[in-house]
Design a protein around this motif. Structure first.
Motif, PDB file in Angstrom:
ATOM      1  N   MET B  32       0.906  -0.985   0.185  1.00 41.75           N
ATOM      2  CA  MET B  32      -0.121   0.004  -0.104  1.00 41.75           C
ATOM      3  C   MET B  32       0.917   1.322  -0.052  1.00 41.75           C
ATOM      4  O   MET B  32       1.696   1.237   0.830  1.00 41.75           O
ATOM      5  N   PHE B  33       0.610   2.086  -0.908  1.00 49.12           N
ATOM      6  CA  PHE B  33       1.373   3.219  -1.058  1.00 49.12           C
ATOM      7  C   PHE B  33       0.451   4.456  -0.409  1.00 49.12           C
ATOM      8  O   PHE B  33       1.357   5.486  -0.103  1.00 49.12           O
ATOM      9  N   GLU B  90       8.263   4.384   0.479  1.00 50.63           N
ATOM     10  CA  GLU B  90       8.524   2.936   0.741  1.00 50.63           C
ATOM     11  C   GLU B  90       7.019   2.454   1.243  1.00 50.63           C
ATOM     12  O   GLU B  90       6.371   2.879   1.916  1.00 50.63           O
ATOM     13  N   PRO B  91       6.635   1.334   0.545  1.00 50.56           N
ATOM     14  CA  PRO B  91       5.075   0.967   0.867  1.00 50.56           C
ATOM     15  C   PRO B  91       5.010   0.244   2.115  1.00 50.56           C
ATOM     16  O   PRO B  91       5.946  -0.154   2.773  1.00 50.56           O
TER      17      PRO B  91
END
Lengths: 283, 631
Positions: B32-33, B90-91
């Motif tokens: 998830m971003f 960074e996800p």
């Protein structure tokens, strides 16, 4: 990068593509050798090879005053770039779209795309440049990712080039491969992919392989470094991830298998820098 | 829940679900971003694991709480707070895994800030505290509430933190070596290399699931065997079908239902009716409940907490002891203890030889209800209790007991909500009453807070300075390493090759220019000969041509001189490089000699070991022969 046919005869003009000088952007990584025609010698002489680039001055002084020709792989590269552009457009779609509502932006949640759908689109689109036999050439990946993520910043490019040309070229291939792997792991955010590419590019110089960190992106870069070892590596076979015994490779292998079943056809386009349309002779 | 048995984890010192689950587990992950569509992602996770029959809302809560804390932290760390919808560089990895015993939900992210804050002491303090003060404290406390075991793993070298919530299935498979959860939480700081995550049977990106079909199917979802079977036939990677895990879950359900011995297995009871003792016990329980309701009514009238006994007496006492506002969690615990006591007493009195309804099972049910009231909304409670009563309907054969249990649950629910109302009233009252005495304290507290803030600022400044110093040290080390690497052999080699190429190019240019000069001198000689023939016009032209040619020759000469000069310069540069290359080659030769000698040594060693092995075999043979002879 090494390439054959540094000089071409007048008769070979039909194989080359004549392009206006302004079509070459400064600091854009070249996808094929660039030739200039010397009337006196009646020959095409290569100015720059693939993975090289021109700066503003050379474009103004050399390219602006001569007829520029580029190797036949240029057309192939343009085709690969089209696929990258399509994915870029897809990923550039806003996460939330707005309707005009009383002159104020109003979110319309019905037309947004879920994140997992984006992740799947990434996978589907990336499959378009794989060959039917589940292989891909690192140079093809480089072209695709260069178009997707945009140019590497000038300062990083020049710094790397001046330090070591061979390492610079290897960094280009590895960083692109790292981004490509990340796309297969469900990284769908364009900003994050660009950030990852730059990290991977710089790490080829700044960090030796054994000192790469432990975060997920670090491990992706490390895997990319381990799987693209040399500049003249011919192809990458996705099945090799099945033989590796680490969590990331297992995930990749699973995703590659899924992709092979769902999207990979027998009539996939395949591009190669070797052979007639390429710039290297297969030895 | 925490007394359910699970097999020990395969690897605790590695990141990922696979280490906590069995090898035949199914794992789903997603990067998830940003926070958008988190709900949709949890929908998908829930659709996938719903067949396990767990409390869906608890699992959703774990995913959402876990993600948002990680996201909030990442926004602060990456300085993205100015953006409308911050996109992370960074996800955050969400992972969900399921085997035949448990579900593990994992949130993994990078957080330099939490490297300091998340320590064994702070984790313990926050989990034990009734009201944690920090974000991190609230975060882990909430997750701990919804999980059977919370595992916090910290890896300072990568600034990574992984928070795993493990929830046991309602009907876990019975495995060898399975043990109950030892602790409700576990904290682990991994120094050095992480262990490699063990292999899992199937690992899949959430995007690869046939989500359209799953989410559509879930709209009409019913917890029935047919629905489970359909869900189990969904597509997964490689065109396989997931059927094993779902069928297992189904099998556990059926097996457990069949083996659930309410009224069965006893000689006295026929399985259809309740035994007289149990009827008696239940009647007493009912009476107690009525009493409790009466007390509540009385309390309502009084709107105070002075008198009373029985079930809610303890509650009232606990209120009167504490001056601070009442913690609803505490209320639940006190009641639970009280109910437990009553049930146990009644059971001891009524139970003779064969229990019809095990007190443990009844307690579990009651505990479930009280817990649900503590932590869940009205909707969740109703839903849970409905499910519970359905469960009991199936398990209890007696219509009387079933009716009583439903009534009991309903009454208990009523009583609980009345009690919550009362609690809220009481809190309000306490606040109103204590406001006068608190105002004096408030100013003092404010001052203390201010001083605390000043101290915090100073300590932050100190830590910043320390970080800067560390950064400077790192930079200096990096610079050193860069200088060293610049002299590496590969670079030197490429420079040398480049210089050689330039020299050869310059030499080519010089030879070309010489040829051209020769040609021009030839033309000049020819022109002179023609001039002698007396052609004036031609002579003039030739003269002009010669002047031009002379100029050209001069420029070529200059260029040639420059090129020669350049070539000399390059040669000068190359000479020391060649020397260095020679030295390097000598070194390599020496090294190769050493390698060869060591190879020989190892070969000799191998030969020697082979010889020794043969001798050992011979000796064994001789020994056997001698034994035979002796026999």
């Amino acid at each position: 990068m090494n390439f054959d046919k540094r000089k071409r005869s007048k008769e070979e003009a039909r194989d080359l593509v004549h392009i206006p000088a302004d079509e070459i952007r400064p600091y854009e990584v070249l996808t094929a050798p660039v030739y200039v025609y010397l009337k006196a010698n009646q020959k095409f002489i290569a100015l720059k090879g693939p993975l090289d680039f021109f700066d503003e001055n050379s474009i103004k002084n050399i390219l602006g005053k001569n007829n520029i020709f580029i190797g036949p792989f240029y057309e192939e590269a343009q085709e690969i770039k089209k696929y990258a552009k399509a994915l870029r457009e897809e990923l550039m779609q806003p996460y939330v779209r707005y309707n005009d509502f009383n002159d104020r932006p109003f979110p319309d949640p019905q037309i947004t795309l879920p994140t997992y759908a984006r992740s799947r689109i990434c996978l589907r689109k990336a499959t378009e440049i794989w060959s039917s036999d589940r292989t891909i050439e690192p140079f093809v990946v480089m072209i695709y990712i260069d178009e997707l993520c945009g140019l590497i910043p000038k300062s990083d490019l020049i710094r790397a080039y001046n330090r070591d040309v061979d390492q610079f070229e290897l960094a280009l291939l590895r960083s692109s491969w790292a981004v490509f792997l990340a796309m297969h792991l469900g990284y769908y955010d364009l900003d994050a992919l660009t950030h990852l590419r730059l990290n991977a590019f710089n790490w080829t110089f700044d960090l030796p392989n054994n000192k790469v960190g432990f975060s997920e992106t670090d491990r992706i870069i490390k895997t990319a470094m381990e799987t693209v070892k040399v500049i003249d590596q011919k192809t990458i076979q996705d099945l090799m991830f099945k033989e590796r015994d680490d969590e990331l490779s297992r995930r990749l292998a699973a995703r590659f298998d899924f992709r092979a079943v769902e999207y990979l056809g027998d009539d996939q386009n395949s591009w190669s820098i070797y052979g007639e349309k390429g710039f290297l002779v297969e030895r | 829940m925490r007394d359910k048995k699970i097999t020990p984890y395969r690897s605790i010192r590695s990141f990922g679900c696979a280490g906590l689950l069995k090898e035949d587990a199914y794992i789903f992950y997603h990067q998830m971003f940003n926070s958008l569509h988190l709900g949709m992602v949890t929908d998908l996770i829930m659709a996938r694991v719903r067949s396990a029959g767990l409390d869906e809302l608890s699992l959703r809560a774990i995913s959402v709480i876990g993600f948002f804390e990680a996201y909030r932290d990442a926004i602060e760390t990456q300085n993205l707070s100015g953006e409308l919808i911050p996109h992370l560089k960074e996800p955050i990895t969400l992972e969900c895994g399921i085997d035949d015993e448990k579900i593990a939900l994992i949130v993994r992210f990078q957080s330099p800030r939490l490297m300091k804050e998340a320590t064994a002491a702070s984790v313990k303090m926050n989990i034990e505290a009734s009201r944690p003060e920090t974000h991190f404290g609230v975060f882990i406390k909430s997750l701990e509430l919804f999980s059977d075991q919370l595992i916090i793993k910290k890896h300072p070298e990568s600034y990574s933190i992984e928070i795993a919530s493990v929830v046991a299935l309602d009907y876990p498979a019975e495995s060898e070596g399975a043990k109950p959860f030892e602790e409700n939480y576990s904290y682990l700081e991994i120094i050095g290399n992480l262990e490699e995550t063990p292999r899992a049977k199937n690992i899949q990106e959430l995007g690869d699931l046939d989500y359209t079909a799953m989410l559509t199917a879930n709209r009409e979802h019913k917890i029935s065997s047919d629905a489970i079977a359909d869900e189990g036939n969904m597509r997964v990677s490689g065109g396989d079908k997931i059927t094993d895990d779902v069928s297992k879950v189904r099998a556990w359900n059926e097996e457990d239902k069949a083996g659930w011995g309410v009224g069965g297995g006893s000689g006295e009871n026929d399985g259809n009716g309740l035994g007289a003792d149990a009827e008696k016990a239940l009647a007493v329980l009912h009476e107690k409940l009525e009493k409790a309701q009466a007390e509540i009514k009385e309390l309502k009238k009084q709107k105070g907490m002075g008198k009373g006994g029985g079930l809610f007496g303890a509650l009232k006492k606990s209120f009167s002891k504490e001056e601070e506002p009442v913690d609803p969690n505490r209320v639940g615990k006190v009641q639970l203890r009280e109910i437990e006591k009553i049930v146990q007493e009644e059971h001891n009195e009524a139970r003779k030889d064969n229990p019809l309804v095990s007190p443990d099972d009844l307690m579990d049910a009651l505990e479930e209800i009280v817990r649900s009231i503590q932590i869940k909304s009205f909707y969740e409670v109703t839903k849970k209790n409905f499910e519970l009563s359905e469960q009991y309907d199936e398990k209890i054969d007696s219509a009387g007991l079933r009716g009583w249990l439903n009534g009991f649950i309903r009454d208990l629910m009523k009583a609980r909500f009345e009690m919550i109302d009362l609690t809220l009233d009481f809190q309000k009252k306490m606040k109103d009453g204590g406001s006068v005495s608190k105002s004096a304290d408030k100013s003092l507290r404010d001052e203390i807070k201010k001083k605390d803030e000043v101290i915090r600022h100073k300590s932050n400044a100190i830590t910043n300075l320390k970080e800067q110093i560390a950064q400077l040290n790192l930079n200096s080390e990096r610079l050193k390493s860069q200088n060293l690497s610049a002299m590496s052999d590969a670079q030197f080699k490429s420079k040398y090759q480049q210089a050689c190429k330039q020299i050869s190019a310059a030499k080519d240019d010089v030879s070309k220019m010489r040829k051209r000069i020769d040609e021009l001198t030839g033309q000049l000689a020819q022109a002179k000969a023609n001039a002698n023939k007396g052609d004036d016009k031609l002579l003039l032209r030739l003269k002009e041509q010669t002047v031009k040619d002379k100029k050209q020759i001069e420029t070529f000469r200059r260029q040639a001189q420059d090129a020669v000069g350049q070539a000399r310069k390059f040669e000068m540069q190359v000479q020391p490089m060649e020397r260095q290359l020679k030295d390097a080659k000598d070194k390599i030769q020496k090294m190769s000699r050493v390698v060869e000698s060591t190879k020989k040594d190892t070969d000799a060693g191998k030969a020697r070991t082979l010889q020794l092995e043969r001798e050992i075999q011979k000796l064994k043979m001789e020994l056997e022969q001698s034994k035979k002879k002796a026999a």
